[in-house]
Design an enzyme around this catalytic site. Structure first.
Site, PDB file in Angstrom:
ATOM      1  N   LYS A  86      -3.276   1.080 -18.669  1.00 26.98           N
ATOM      2  CA  LYS A  86      -2.328   0.084 -18.649  1.00 26.98           C
ATOM      3  C   LYS A  86      -2.167  -0.741 -19.894  1.00 26.98           C
ATOM      4  O   LYS A  86      -2.704  -1.173 -20.443  1.00 26.98           O
ATOM      5  CB  LYS A  86      -2.695  -1.043 -17.408  1.00 26.98           C
ATOM      6  CG  LYS A  86      -1.470  -1.993 -17.342  1.00 26.98           C
ATOM      7  CD  LYS A  86      -0.296  -1.352 -16.791  1.00 26.98           C
ATOM      8  CE  LYS A  86       1.098  -2.356 -16.630  1.00 26.98           C
ATOM      9  NZ  LYS A  86       0.695  -3.198 -15.259  1.00 26.98           N
TER      10      LYS A  86
ATOM     11  N   HIS B 259      -2.498  -5.303  -7.588  1.00 29.73           N
ATOM     12  CA  HIS B 259      -3.543  -6.280  -8.133  1.00 29.73           C
ATOM     13  C   HIS B 259      -4.632  -6.716  -7.012  1.00 29.73           C
ATOM     14  O   HIS B 259      -4.233  -7.483  -6.122  1.00 29.73           O
ATOM     15  CB  HIS B 259      -2.907  -7.545  -8.955  1.00 29.73           C
ATOM     16  CG  HIS B 259      -1.950  -7.241  -9.929  1.00 29.73           C
ATOM     17  ND1 HIS B 259      -2.524  -7.293 -10.946  1.00 29.73           N
ATOM     18  CD2 HIS B 259      -0.797  -6.820 -10.008  1.00 29.73           C
ATOM     19  CE1 HIS B 259      -1.308  -6.832 -12.027  1.00 29.73           C
ATOM     20  NE2 HIS B 259      -0.466  -6.523 -11.100  1.00 29.73           N
TER      21      HIS B 259
ATOM     22  N   HIS C 288       3.900  -2.169 -18.606  1.00 29.06           N
ATOM     23  CA  HIS C 288       4.684  -3.201 -18.481  1.00 29.06           C
ATOM     24  C   HIS C 288       5.748  -3.450 -19.440  1.00 29.06           C
ATOM     25  O   HIS C 288       5.668  -3.818 -20.498  1.00 29.06           O
ATOM     26  CB  HIS C 288       4.100  -4.551 -18.263  1.00 29.06           C
ATOM     27  CG  HIS C 288       4.438  -5.697 -17.912  1.00 29.06           C
ATOM     28  ND1 HIS C 288       4.245  -6.358 -16.759  1.00 29.06           N
ATOM     29  CD2 HIS C 288       5.510  -6.367 -18.339  1.00 29.06           C
ATOM     30  CE1 HIS C 288       5.058  -7.358 -16.632  1.00 29.06           C
ATOM     31  NE2 HIS C 288       5.915  -7.616 -17.652  1.00 29.06           N
TER      32      HIS C 288
ATOM     33  N   HIS D 230       0.604   0.792  -7.575  1.00 30.07           N
ATOM     34  CA  HIS D 230       0.638  -0.281  -8.697  1.00 30.07           C
ATOM     35  C   HIS D 230       0.101  -1.651  -7.701  1.00 30.07           C
ATOM     36  O   HIS D 230       1.055  -2.086  -7.129  1.00 30.07           O
ATOM     37  CB  HIS D 230       1.840  -0.583  -9.362  1.00 30.07           C
ATOM     38  CG  HIS D 230       1.745  -1.697 -10.231  1.00 30.07           C
ATOM     39  ND1 HIS D 230       1.765  -1.668 -11.637  1.00 30.07           N
ATOM     40  CD2 HIS D 230       1.646  -2.936 -10.187  1.00 30.07           C
ATOM     41  CE1 HIS D 230       1.983  -2.798 -12.225  1.00 30.07           C
ATOM     42  NE2 HIS D 230       1.756  -3.591 -11.591  1.00 30.07           N
TER      43      HIS D 230
ATOM     44  N   HIS E  55       7.041  -1.146 -12.107  1.00 37.25           N
ATOM     45  CA  HIS E  55       7.883  -2.227 -11.389  1.00 37.25           C
ATOM     46  C   HIS E  55       9.183  -2.679 -12.149  1.00 37.25           C
ATOM     47  O   HIS E  55       9.593  -3.479 -12.475  1.00 37.25           O
ATOM     48  CB  HIS E  55       7.207  -3.496 -11.147  1.00 37.25           C
ATOM     49  CG  HIS E  55       6.257  -4.008 -12.461  1.00 37.25           C
ATOM     50  ND1 HIS E  55       6.841  -3.996 -13.710  1.00 37.25           N
ATOM     51  CD2 HIS E  55       4.923  -4.456 -12.522  1.00 37.25           C
ATOM     52  CE1 HIS E  55       5.861  -4.534 -14.563  1.00 37.25           C
ATOM     53  NE2 HIS E  55       4.722  -4.808 -13.873  1.00 37.25           N
TER      54      HIS E  55
ATOM     55  N   ASP F 189       2.949  -3.799  -6.693  1.00 34.97           N
ATOM     56  CA  ASP F 189       2.723  -4.956  -7.623  1.00 34.97           C
ATOM     57  C   ASP F 189       2.400  -6.190  -6.857  1.00 34.97           C
ATOM     58  O   ASP F 189       2.286  -7.440  -7.124  1.00 34.97           O
ATOM     59  CB  ASP F 189       3.910  -5.413  -8.481  1.00 34.97           C
ATOM     60  CG  ASP F 189       3.349  -6.120  -9.701  1.00 34.97           C
ATOM     61  OD1 ASP F 189       2.237  -6.122  -9.946  1.00 34.97           O
ATOM     62  OD2 ASP F 189       4.423  -6.968 -10.362  1.00 34.97           O
TER      63      ASP F 189
END
Length: 344
Positions: free
Chosen positions: A98, A15, A135, A13, A173, A246
């Site tokens: 996601k 970005h 999420h 996970h 997360h 994350d």
């Protein structure tokens, strides 16, 4: 122990962002991870198979020379996502979808408002052997921000897991004892990622002695009691939990502003910090499972065959990182000592 060698890990996970930022974030991840699940919350978000393929190519183009790093792509779910969109994303190489509740975090305004309408999409994901990455926070403003993960479990997560029993679900997360307990008691096919910041810090590290914007992330850091449960969970060696940093970069000025952005950019220190946590817990023998084997096993992918070695060596995380356009990023743990280092 002064040295530990493990199967080369993956980050399940993170970005990368886009554009020139890729020239920083991709090499930072490729230095120690073989693969990574790439989040699709760009502006605009990655909502189609075409956008999946184009974003994947931009990431590959940013790899360092000689790197074999592979991005594992995801599609961003909206209220308008169709079964056909899922099939097209799978054909373009996406391995998961996601789901962001609308407004839950950075660039999530296009996220999901009505979960009920997405159950045909969830069924399609299962049929296509794709995973659902969640999420897990509600976004109702009257619910305390520290309670939103538990509320999501009660309102939505239990229902999703029960109604689509053949769908693999990753609770992303996680931050609370409630989430850890839910995953441990759930049916087969439910797992979770845990970040370095939620193992190392609690909400005092955001608020005590002044606001510390570079420790601000979403889901927000919780009480120390929740942190302790997460640490005990990874130390247990349960294969339902695996590494997901994350890592989420923002420029220094966007973090240190009147409305600071959420996210910790941990790519340059995450593996070393995870190792430090496992050492503190007396559980270095559990690190390889968490970092290198539980993730690919859950995703149904082959384990990596290469290895990485970490050595007991103290170094200091840089105070800032300069991007190609001159902007600065303050990395997670900036200016602090880390006691393990990746061996060249």
């Amino acid at each position: 122990m002064n040295e530990i060698t493990i199967v080369k890990p993956d980050d399940w996970h993170l970005h990368f962002r886009d554009g020139d930022m890729l020239l920083e974030t991709v090499p930072a991840t490729a230095r120690c991870f073989a693969r990574a699940i790439v989040m699709p919350n760009l502006v605009p978000p990655v909502t189609t198979g075409k956008l999946v393929a184009e974003y994947r190519q931009r990431i590959l183009s940013a790899r360092p020379d000689g790197s074999s790093f592979l991005p594992l792509m995801t599609i961003y779910l909206t209220d308008k996502t169709s079964v056909e969109d899922i099939k097209a994303a799978k054909a373009a190489g996406a391995v998961a979808a996601k789901m962001y509740p609308a407004g839950a975090t950075t660039n999530s305004d296009s996220g999901v408002n009505s979960l009920e309408s997405l159950y045909p999409v969830f069924e399609a994901l299962a049929e296509e052997n794709m995973l659902l990455l969640i999420h897990g926070e509600v976004t109702q403003k009257h619910i305390d921000i520290f309670d939103r993960e538990k509320e999501f479990i009660d309102q939505h997560m239990v229902k999703i897991v029960e109604r689509v029993p053949h769908l693999k679900v990753v609770f992303e997360h996680i931050t609370t004892s409630d989430a850890a307990e839910f995953v441990l008691s759930a049916r087969e096919g439910v797992a979770a990622t845990i970040t370095p910041q939620h193992l190392l810090l609690n909400r005092n590290d955001v608020l005590d002695g002044g606001i510390r914007p570079h420790n601000y992330c979403l889901p927000i850091l919780k009480r120390q009691s929740h942190q302790e449960v997460l640490r005990a969970t990874v130390a247990s060696g349960s294969n339902r939990f695996f590494l997901g940093t994350d890592s989420a970069p923002h420029s220094k000025d966007k973090k240190e502003s009147g409305c600071g952005c959420a996210g910790c950019y941990s790519a340059w220190s995450a593996l070393e910090l995870y190792t430090q946590v496992f050492e503190e817990l007396g559980a270095l023998d559990k690190l390889e499972g968490f970092a290198s084997t539980h993730g690919p096993d859950f995703y149904g992918l082959s384990r990596n065959t290469d290895t990485v070695t970490l050595v007991k060596e103290t170094w200091t995380v840089p105070e800032s990182i300069k991007l190609p356009d001159g902007e600065l990023i303050v990395p997670f743990f900036a200016g602090k000592e880390v006691h393990w280092k990746l061996k060249a």
